[in-house]
Design an enzyme around this catalytic site. Structure first.
Site, PDB file in Angstrom:
ATOM      1  CG  ASN A  77     -35.919 100.481 120.906  1.00  0.00           C
ATOM      2  OD1 ASN A  77     -34.878 101.371 120.439  1.00  0.00           O
ATOM      3  ND2 ASN A  77     -35.489  99.448 120.106  1.00  0.00           N
ATOM      4  CE  LYS A  91     -36.094  99.421 115.975  1.00  0.00           C
ATOM      5  NZ  LYS A  91     -36.383  98.264 115.219  1.00  0.00           N
ATOM      6  CG  HIS A 145     -34.159  95.328 119.402  1.00  0.00           C
ATOM      7  ND1 HIS A 145     -33.654  94.733 117.874  1.00  0.00           N
ATOM      8  CD2 HIS A 145     -35.500  95.604 119.804  1.00  0.00           C
ATOM      9  CE1 HIS A 145     -35.310  95.418 117.573  1.00  0.00           C
ATOM     10  NE2 HIS A 145     -35.880  95.682 117.774  1.00  0.00           N
ATOM     11  CD  GLU A 164     -33.131  97.226 114.686  1.00  0.00           C
ATOM     12  OE1 GLU A 164     -32.926  97.735 115.455  1.00  0.00           O
ATOM     13  OE2 GLU A 164     -34.270  96.609 114.394  1.00  0.00           O
ATOM     14  CD  GLU A 170     -39.603  94.593 118.941  1.00  0.00           C
ATOM     15  OE1 GLU A 170     -40.465  94.421 119.320  1.00  0.00           O
ATOM     16  OE2 GLU A 170     -37.893  93.951 119.057  1.00  0.00           O
ATOM     17  N   GLY A 192     -39.357  96.899 111.325  1.00  0.00           N
ATOM     18  CA  GLY A 192     -39.459  98.059 109.770  1.00  0.00           C
ATOM     19  C   GLY A 192     -39.497  97.193 108.722  1.00  0.00           C
ATOM     20  CB  SER A 243     -44.702  96.931 110.938  1.00  0.00           C
ATOM     21  OG  SER A 243     -43.486  96.678 110.448  1.00  0.00           O
TER      22      SER A 243
HETATM   23  P1  13P Z   1     -40.724  99.010 114.145  1.00  0.00           P
HETATM   24  O1  13P Z   1     -42.109  99.272 114.810  1.00  0.00           O
HETATM   25  O2  13P Z   1     -40.050  99.472 113.220  1.00  0.00           O
HETATM   26  O3  13P Z   1     -41.174  97.711 113.557  1.00  0.00           O
HETATM   27  O4  13P Z   1     -39.647  98.053 114.690  1.00  0.00           O
HETATM   28  C1  13P Z   1     -39.913  96.913 116.320  1.00  0.00           C
HETATM   29  C2  13P Z   1     -38.915  96.855 117.173  1.00  0.00           C
HETATM   30  O5  13P Z   1     -38.105  96.556 116.411  1.00  0.00           O
HETATM   31  C3  13P Z   1     -38.986  97.387 118.404  1.00  0.00           C
HETATM   32  O6  13P Z   1     -38.277  97.174 119.460  1.00  0.00           O
END
Ligand code: 13P
Length: 251
Positions: free
Chosen positions: A9, A11, A96, A98, A168, A174, A214
């Site tokens: 992803n 983002k 997601h 976010e 997640e 992150g 992560s």
């Molecule tokens: P990170 O791997 O940067 O922690 O993000 C995970 C994520 O949100 C994938 O959709």
């Protein structure tokens, strides 16, 4: 047998040129990963057609990061599932954290998005996961069960064959803090049990459940060794070819 998958992803990262380079780098190394592992990349909307061109003759699949909850028309700023299909996507990510946290994504919208994704021949990477305070209050199982039941329980077993679940935990995204393999396995097993109770063992056994948060080459091996973890949804580490491929080599 359910599929092993590593999905990136991206983002809101990379220029189109950088995204094309990243996709080319992944395609160039795809033969370095085991045949039983599938790769997916999810670039920003503006990159989709350019990245689709790079992936065209490769086994790497293209995903969007979201889709509209309406089929078409006067919805300024939105991108329809039909447009994603047209751009070359096989998948879209939905739900997601976010999107849930910053853009008011809720189960009601996700039900509509999911239906439109299927109508347009897209498969869905459906994300669930609890916030830190929810885990600290011991509510993580309840939160994940609700996220699953509210959106997935309206689907048919046939539609479930087109769903990948990504667990997640928000506190691991992150942050550099990964769930331990015990924490992740525990909730993955719970998700599979929840699916089994509603849809039966067949759907539960055949649904790919990814871990996200992560995940990197140094911890992927331990996570992917867990019986109910079928791969990863990778954020930061998916922006570097060697890290992404390294994670895919961790099974
Ligand atoms: P990170 O791997 O940067 O922690 O993000 C995970 C994520 O949100 C994938 O959709």
């Amino acid at each position: 047998m359910r599929k092993k998958i590593v999905a990136g992803n991206w983002k809101m990262n990379t220029s189109i040129a950088e995204g094309v380079e990243l996709a080319k780098g992944i395609v160039a190394k795809v033969n370095e990963i085991s045949k039983g592992v599938s790769l997916i990349v999810a670039p920003p909307f503006t990159h989709l057609t350019s990245v689709a061109e790079v992936l065209k003759d490769s086994p790497v699949a293209l995903s969007a990061q979201n889709c509209a909850d309406q089929p078409k028309g006067a919805f300024t700023g939105e991108v329809a599932a039909s447009m994603l299909k047209d751009a070359g996507c096989t998948y879209t990510i939905l739900g997601h954290s976010e999107r849930r946290q910053y853009y008011g994504e809720n189960s009601e919208k996700l039900v509509r998005k999911m239906a439109l994704a299927f109508e347009n021949g897209l498969k869905v990477i459906f994300c669930v996961g609890e916030k830190l305070e929810e885990r600290n209050e011991g509510r993580h199982f309840d939160v994940v069960a609700s996220q699953i039941s509210e959106v997935l329980f309206g689907l048919t077993p046939k539609q479930m064959a087109h769903v990948i679940i990504a667990y997640e935990p928000v506190w691991a995204i992150g942050t550099g803090v990964t769930a331990t393999s015990e924490q992740a396995q525990e909730i993955h097993a719970f998700i599979r049990k929840t699916l089994a109770a509603h849809f039966g063992d067949d759907v539960a056994d055949n649904t790919t459940i990814l871990y996200g948060g992560s995940c990197k080459p140094s911890n992927a091996k331990e996570l992917f060794a867990c019986p109910d973890i079928d791969g990863g949804l990778i954020g930061g580490a998916s922006l570097k070819v060697d890290d992404f491929i390294g994670i895919a080599q961790s099974f």
